[in-house]
Write a protein that holds these residues in place. Sequence first.
Motif, PDB file in Angstrom:
ATOM      1  N   THR A   1      -4.208   9.082  -5.714  1.00 23.79           N
ATOM      2  CA  THR A   1      -5.587   9.470  -5.981  1.00 23.79           C
ATOM      3  C   THR A   1      -5.747   9.800  -7.459  1.00 23.79           C
ATOM      4  OG1 THR A   1      -5.841  10.375  -3.753  1.00 23.79           O
ATOM      5  CG2 THR A   1      -7.447  11.076  -5.401  1.00 23.79           C
TER       6      THR A   1
ATOM      7  N   ILE B   1      -4.289   1.798  -5.898  1.00 23.87           N
ATOM      8  CA  ILE B   1      -2.975   1.204  -5.661  1.00 23.87           C
ATOM      9  C   ILE B   1      -2.222   1.256  -6.991  1.00 23.87           C
ATOM     10  CG2 ILE B   1      -1.728  -0.859  -4.936  1.00 23.87           C
ATOM     11  CD1 ILE B   1      -3.330   0.543  -2.709  1.00 23.87           C
TER      12      ILE B   1
ATOM     13  N   GLU C   1     -11.508   5.670   1.359  1.00 26.48           N
ATOM     14  CA  GLU C   1     -10.457   5.959   0.377  1.00 26.48           C
ATOM     15  C   GLU C   1     -10.905   5.587  -1.029  1.00 26.48           C
ATOM     16  OE1 GLU C   1      -6.365   5.468   3.004  1.00 26.48           O
ATOM     17  OE2 GLU C   1      -7.391   3.670   2.267  1.00 26.48           O
TER      18      GLU C   1
ATOM     19  N   LEU D   1      -7.076  -0.344   0.918  1.00 33.31           N
ATOM     20  CA  LEU D   1      -7.906   0.847   0.746  1.00 33.31           C
ATOM     21  C   LEU D   1      -9.187   0.678   1.549  1.00 33.31           C
ATOM     22  CD1 LEU D   1      -7.648   1.582  -3.100  1.00 33.31           C
ATOM     23  CD2 LEU D   1      -6.413   2.719  -1.233  1.00 33.31           C
TER      24      LEU D   1
ATOM     25  N   MET E   1      -9.079   6.912  -4.528  1.00 34.62           N
ATOM     26  CA  MET E   1      -7.714   6.438  -4.316  1.00 34.62           C
ATOM     27  C   MET E   1      -7.505   5.084  -4.992  1.00 34.62           C
ATOM     28  SD  MET E   1      -6.752   7.673  -0.449  1.00 34.62           S
ATOM     29  CE  MET E   1      -4.997   7.417  -0.763  1.00 34.62           C
TER      30      MET E   1
ATOM     31  N   GLY F   1       0.781  -1.231   0.000  1.00 33.14           N
ATOM     32  CA  GLY F   1       0.000   0.000   0.000  1.00 33.14           C
ATOM     33  C   GLY F   1       0.808   1.275   0.000  1.00 33.14           C
TER      34      GLY F   1
ATOM     35  N   LYS G   1      -0.064   4.157  -2.682  1.00 29.71           N
ATOM     36  CA  LYS G   1      -1.410   4.735  -2.773  1.00 29.71           C
ATOM     37  C   LYS G   1      -1.350   6.091  -3.471  1.00 29.71           C
ATOM     38  CE  LYS G   1      -3.549   2.901   1.459  1.00 29.71           C
ATOM     39  NZ  LYS G   1      -4.153   3.300   2.754  1.00 29.71           N
TER      40      LYS G   1
END
Length: 327
Positions: A48, A75, A68, A64, A73, A43, A46
Amino acid sequence: MEFEICLEPSGTCFKADESQNIVEAAKAHNVAIKHGCSSGSCGDCKGTILSGESEQGPFMPLLLSPTERAAGMAILCKLYPRSNMHLQAEVIPKNIWNAEIVGLRKLAWNVLELRLRPAKPYPYRTGQYARVAVPGHEDQWRSYSMATPPQDHGELVFHVRELPGGLFSQWLFYQAQCGNSITLGPSLGEFALHPDNDRPILCIAAGTGLAPIEAIIQESIDLGQNRPIHLFYGAKKQRDLYHLETLQQWTQQYVHLTVTPTISDAEDANWSGARRLLPSVAAKGHWQNHEVYLCGGPGMIEAAIDLLLSHDVPHEHIHFDAFAPNG
């Protein structure tokens, strides 16, 4: 087909083929995008999605939260572009630290304790990991968690398992000497003690996943916390377990700490302790009121999360660091 990927707030842009995930494409263009395992397990990458179309590949559950996901968001090491994209993602400053090997000590037949002394202060938080350049292959980097909280003397401590064919571990076990120099990148990771509550702590560590778990336990003790801590520590065979004497000393010194070592090899007749890590966790009680810290391979982490959720542990109380070895 290639698409343009732009990262905010740095303004960095690069091209990505539709068959490349965002992290792969960034690395191909020497963009130091923040990432860890590159396998959808940790993670650390991460980001957005601000605009554009994409396809999200599978990743470790709980990386997530629903909030999120609703905020867009993703990965990034499992995100594939399907159009030009704008992403909010962290670009790591290209800082490096030169460090000297000051200690090499066998902890188990295939685990070494590596001690480094950086030439300048190396900032990190308990539970984080360092990126280490492989000597002689400086374009190859490996990740290892620090095994202690930050030390006044500035030394860094790692537990490194030997891997057949592993570039770094083979060098470390058979060529490295005290006085050799190693290059480090910035500390990374969000795995850390949450001291803002007084819930009992459950820790589950497999193999060298013990390293950051030990650091978190030490930090809790250093902070003067006396909430109960139960550590389950697993390995395949008895000879694979290490630091058992240290952990036993801790349990004698700190009455709120319990340690349960386990092995998974049913044919190891000399072992009289607990067998099989997660069944041992399940047998010891219910954990719904605990803060939980997990570190080990992705398979163990996924199975542990399923077990904990079945014990009504809220997902926001589960913190994990999953690692997959680099060959």
